[in-house]
Design an enzyme around this catalytic site. Structure first.
Site, PDB file in Angstrom:
ATOM      1  N   LEU A  33      67.243   3.579 -13.259  1.00 61.91           N
ATOM      2  CA  LEU A  33      67.176   4.006 -11.857  1.00 61.91           C
ATOM      3  C   LEU A  33      68.030   5.244 -11.583  1.00 61.91           C
ATOM      4  O   LEU A  33      69.071   5.450 -12.205  1.00 61.91           O
ATOM      5  CB  LEU A  33      67.629   2.858 -10.954  1.00 61.91           C
ATOM      6  CG  LEU A  33      66.827   1.561 -11.072  1.00 61.91           C
ATOM      7  CD1 LEU A  33      67.414   0.498 -10.137  1.00 61.91           C
ATOM      8  CD2 LEU A  33      65.350   1.772 -10.766  1.00 61.91           C
ATOM      9  N   HIS A  34      67.538   6.031 -10.636  1.00 65.66           N
ATOM     10  CA  HIS A  34      68.278   7.202 -10.156  1.00 65.66           C
ATOM     11  C   HIS A  34      68.096   7.275  -8.643  1.00 65.66           C
ATOM     12  O   HIS A  34      67.415   6.419  -8.047  1.00 65.66           O
ATOM     13  CB  HIS A  34      67.794   8.472 -10.870  1.00 65.66           C
ATOM     14  CG  HIS A  34      66.309   8.683 -10.818  1.00 65.66           C
ATOM     15  ND1 HIS A  34      65.633   8.940  -9.652  1.00 65.66           N
ATOM     16  CD2 HIS A  34      65.356   8.632 -11.791  1.00 65.66           C
ATOM     17  CE1 HIS A  34      64.346   9.079  -9.912  1.00 65.66           C
ATOM     18  NE2 HIS A  34      64.136   8.877 -11.200  1.00 65.66           N
ATOM     19  N   HIS A  37      64.617   6.697  -7.079  1.00 68.16           N
ATOM     20  CA  HIS A  37      64.204   5.287  -6.928  1.00 68.16           C
ATOM     21  C   HIS A  37      64.917   4.646  -5.731  1.00 68.16           C
ATOM     22  O   HIS A  37      64.316   3.897  -4.965  1.00 68.16           O
ATOM     23  CB  HIS A  37      64.572   4.484  -8.181  1.00 68.16           C
ATOM     24  CG  HIS A  37      63.879   4.931  -9.438  1.00 68.16           C
ATOM     25  ND1 HIS A  37      64.559   5.425 -10.519  1.00 68.16           N
ATOM     26  CD2 HIS A  37      62.575   4.930  -9.800  1.00 68.16           C
ATOM     27  CE1 HIS A  37      63.712   5.711 -11.492  1.00 68.16           C
ATOM     28  NE2 HIS A  37      62.492   5.422 -11.077  1.00 68.16           N
ATOM     29  N   LYS A 149      56.841  12.459  -5.886  1.00 69.85           N
ATOM     30  CA  LYS A 149      57.075  13.086  -7.189  1.00 69.85           C
ATOM     31  C   LYS A 149      55.839  12.910  -8.085  1.00 69.85           C
ATOM     32  O   LYS A 149      55.446  13.810  -8.816  1.00 69.85           O
ATOM     33  CB  LYS A 149      58.313  12.428  -7.809  1.00 69.85           C
ATOM     34  CG  LYS A 149      58.456  12.516  -9.296  1.00 69.85           C
ATOM     35  CD  LYS A 149      59.191  13.764  -9.662  1.00 69.85           C
ATOM     36  CE  LYS A 149      59.327  13.995 -11.145  1.00 69.85           C
ATOM     37  NZ  LYS A 149      59.119  12.916 -12.035  1.00 69.85           N
ATOM     38  N   ASP A 150      55.247  11.699  -8.035  1.00 68.91           N
ATOM     39  CA  ASP A 150      54.030  11.420  -8.803  1.00 68.91           C
ATOM     40  C   ASP A 150      52.841  11.497  -7.832  1.00 68.91           C
ATOM     41  O   ASP A 150      52.268  10.483  -7.448  1.00 68.91           O
ATOM     42  CB  ASP A 150      54.129  10.043  -9.451  1.00 68.91           C
ATOM     43  CG  ASP A 150      55.284   9.970 -10.448  1.00 68.91           C
ATOM     44  OD1 ASP A 150      55.049  10.195 -11.636  1.00 68.91           O
ATOM     45  OD2 ASP A 150      56.434   9.724 -10.021  1.00 68.91           O
ATOM     46  N   VAL A 176      63.043  13.373  -4.325  1.00 71.70           N
ATOM     47  CA  VAL A 176      64.506  13.571  -4.318  1.00 71.70           C
ATOM     48  C   VAL A 176      64.847  14.500  -5.486  1.00 71.70           C
ATOM     49  O   VAL A 176      64.387  14.284  -6.616  1.00 71.70           O
ATOM     50  CB  VAL A 176      65.249  12.229  -4.440  1.00 71.70           C
ATOM     51  CG1 VAL A 176      66.758  12.449  -4.527  1.00 71.70           C
ATOM     52  CG2 VAL A 176      64.910  11.336  -3.250  1.00 71.70           C
ATOM     53  N   MET A 184      64.419  14.682  -9.600  1.00 75.67           N
ATOM     54  CA  MET A 184      65.035  13.611 -10.394  1.00 75.67           C
ATOM     55  C   MET A 184      63.975  12.856 -11.169  1.00 75.67           C
ATOM     56  O   MET A 184      62.869  12.630 -10.672  1.00 75.67           O
ATOM     57  CB  MET A 184      65.788  12.656  -9.473  1.00 75.67           C
ATOM     58  CG  MET A 184      67.034  13.284  -8.940  1.00 75.67           C
ATOM     59  SD  MET A 184      68.091  12.032  -8.225  1.00 75.67           S
ATOM     60  CE  MET A 184      69.470  13.055  -7.778  1.00 75.67           C
ATOM     61  N   SER A 185      64.308  12.481 -12.395  1.00 75.79           N
ATOM     62  CA  SER A 185      63.392  11.736 -13.248  1.00 75.79           C
ATOM     63  C   SER A 185      64.215  11.010 -14.307  1.00 75.79           C
ATOM     64  O   SER A 185      65.226  11.541 -14.776  1.00 75.79           O
ATOM     65  CB  SER A 185      62.431  12.710 -13.950  1.00 75.79           C
ATOM     66  OG  SER A 185      61.787  12.069 -15.030  1.00 75.79           O
ATOM     67  N   SER A 186      63.775   9.806 -14.654  1.00 72.97           N
ATOM     68  CA  SER A 186      64.468   9.081 -15.737  1.00 72.97           C
ATOM     69  C   SER A 186      64.424   9.888 -17.027  1.00 72.97           C
ATOM     70  O   SER A 186      65.302   9.767 -17.879  1.00 72.97           O
ATOM     71  CB  SER A 186      63.800   7.720 -15.968  1.00 72.97           C
ATOM     72  OG  SER A 186      63.742   6.992 -14.759  1.00 72.97           O
TER      73      SER A 186
HETATM   74  P1  AMP Z   1      59.136   5.657 -12.475  1.00 73.83           P
HETATM   75  O1  AMP Z   1      60.242   4.680 -12.702  1.00 73.83           O
HETATM   76  O2  AMP Z   1      59.415   7.035 -12.976  1.00 73.83           O
HETATM   77  O3  AMP Z   1      57.791   5.114 -12.875  1.00 73.83           O
HETATM   78  O4  AMP Z   1      59.051   5.849 -10.904  1.00 73.83           O
HETATM   79  C1  AMP Z   1      58.970   4.760 -10.029  1.00 73.83           C
HETATM   80  C2  AMP Z   1      58.739   5.268  -8.624  1.00 73.83           C
HETATM   81  O5  AMP Z   1      59.800   6.144  -8.263  1.00 73.83           O
HETATM   82  C3  AMP Z   1      57.433   6.067  -8.487  1.00 73.83           C
HETATM   83  O6  AMP Z   1      56.839   5.765  -7.233  1.00 73.83           O
HETATM   84  C4  AMP Z   1      57.936   7.487  -8.531  1.00 73.83           C
HETATM   85  O7  AMP Z   1      57.091   8.404  -7.850  1.00 73.83           O
HETATM   86  C5  AMP Z   1      59.252   7.360  -7.800  1.00 73.83           C
HETATM   87  N1  AMP Z   1      60.129   8.484  -8.148  1.00 73.83           N
HETATM   88  C6  AMP Z   1      60.460   8.916  -9.393  1.00 73.83           C
HETATM   89  N2  AMP Z   1      61.231  10.021  -9.314  1.00 73.83           N
HETATM   90  C7  AMP Z   1      61.377  10.296  -7.989  1.00 73.83           C
HETATM   91  C8  AMP Z   1      62.041  11.325  -7.247  1.00 73.83           C
HETATM   92  N3  AMP Z   1      62.711  12.306  -7.855  1.00 73.83           N
HETATM   93  N4  AMP Z   1      61.969  11.294  -5.904  1.00 73.83           N
HETATM   94  C9  AMP Z   1      61.268  10.310  -5.270  1.00 73.83           C
HETATM   95  N5  AMP Z   1      60.613   9.317  -5.900  1.00 73.83           N
HETATM   96  C10 AMP Z   1      60.666   9.316  -7.242  1.00 73.83           C
END
Ligand code: AMP
Length: 281
Positions: A33-34, A37, A149-150, A176, A184-186
């Protein structure tokens, strides 16, 4: 905060909440998480009585040669962050819980998956829509929050929910970014210092296009060329796609008449990054 690992337990908790007249907001994630999330959790907390966060690195949305094995995982860190953010339930299923022996059903959304990441990552969205359907059935939320983001994922999930008459609302929350603009991204943990610097070119390119549109440029070929040149100036970047598409159909646009979305997928070193920005004339 409770941690739930099986679908029947999750369904029981959800039914109990609903029985008490409480609303359930759901945030599906792959963990690590960041702040992006957590912004989705905050959004869910504003509107729901109980927030369920799922953490599941879904194997079916990764293609061969992609980073499923390396994808960062740290459950105890996630657990602490989720508790701080006020999550009520973490749904944390195993692979055998989600895909038991004999599982052979796929949910597939067509057309809006033809372009962009759907074209670059064959099968990716089938994995996403299948797991989201399964998670929705496990959690039975009143609404689910996804990040812009997605962008394509949001559009695909909305389409699926509408087409399959699923009884939940899809909420989209803004991107974000790090203070310098990187979304931000994992996966950002994969980046070396030099790659991290070049990764900023994605946000710079989207900002450039936005400025050029504000100046009156509406031709997408020119805007795409300018973004491509800027991203290509990095020594660690390799473009997967640079596109400007219609915000609903996700089809390529030749000119911007009203609103559009700039969509980027770019490798920084071996890490594939995506970003996007809404444009209006
Ligand atoms: P993930 O864990 O990368 O599959 O992302 C889970 C959820 O968090 C998805 O709905 C993503 O679009 C959202 N998410 C990921 N990165 C961001 C970000 N930087 N800002 C906002 N939402 C995000």
């Amino acid at each position: 905060m409770k941690i739930i690992t099986t679908v029947p337990d999750m369904q029981r908790e959800s039914a109990a909440l609903r029985g008490q007249g409480r609303t359930i907001g759901f945030v599906p994630t792959m963990g690590y998480l960041h702040a992006g999330h957590i912004s989705l959790v905050d959004r869910a907390r504003q509107e729901a009585d109980a927030v369920v966060l799922s953490i599941y690195v879904n194997p079916t949305q990764f293609g061969p040669g992609e980073d499923f094995q390396q994808y960062p995982r740290d459950f105890s860190r996630d657990e602490a962050m989720a508790a701080d953010a006020g999550v009520d339930f973490i749904f944390y299923p195993s692979d055998t819980e989600m895909y038991p022996e004999g599982h052979c059903t796929v949910v597939s959304v067509h057309e809006i998956t033809d372009n962009l990441c759907g074209a670059s990552r064959p099968g990716h969205f089938d994995g996403v829509t299948t797991i989201c359907t399964k998670l929705f059935h496990a959690v039975n939320p009143h609404f689910a929050v996804f990040g812009q983001k997605d962008y394509q994922q949001c559009a695909v999930i909305r389409r699926m929910v509408q087409d399959l008459n699923m009884d939940l609302e899809i909420v989209t929350a803004p991107i974000v970014r790090e203070p310098d603009g990187l979304a931000m991204s994992s996966r950002n943990v994969y980046l070396s210092g030099a790659e991290r610097k070049d990764a900023l070119l994605l946000y710079s390119a989207l900002g450039l296009a936005k400025r050029r549109i504000a100046e009156g440029e509406t031709g997408t070929a020119i805007l795409i060329r300018e973004m491509t040149d800027l991203i290509g100036s990095g020594s660690h970047t390799r473009i997967d796609y640079v596109k400007i598409v219609h915000p609903d159909t996700l089809r390529d646009l030749e000119a911007i008449d009203d609103t559009a979305v700039g969509m980027l997928a770019v490798f920084a070193g071996r890490t594939r990054l995506i970003d996007n920005m809404l444009f209006s004339k």
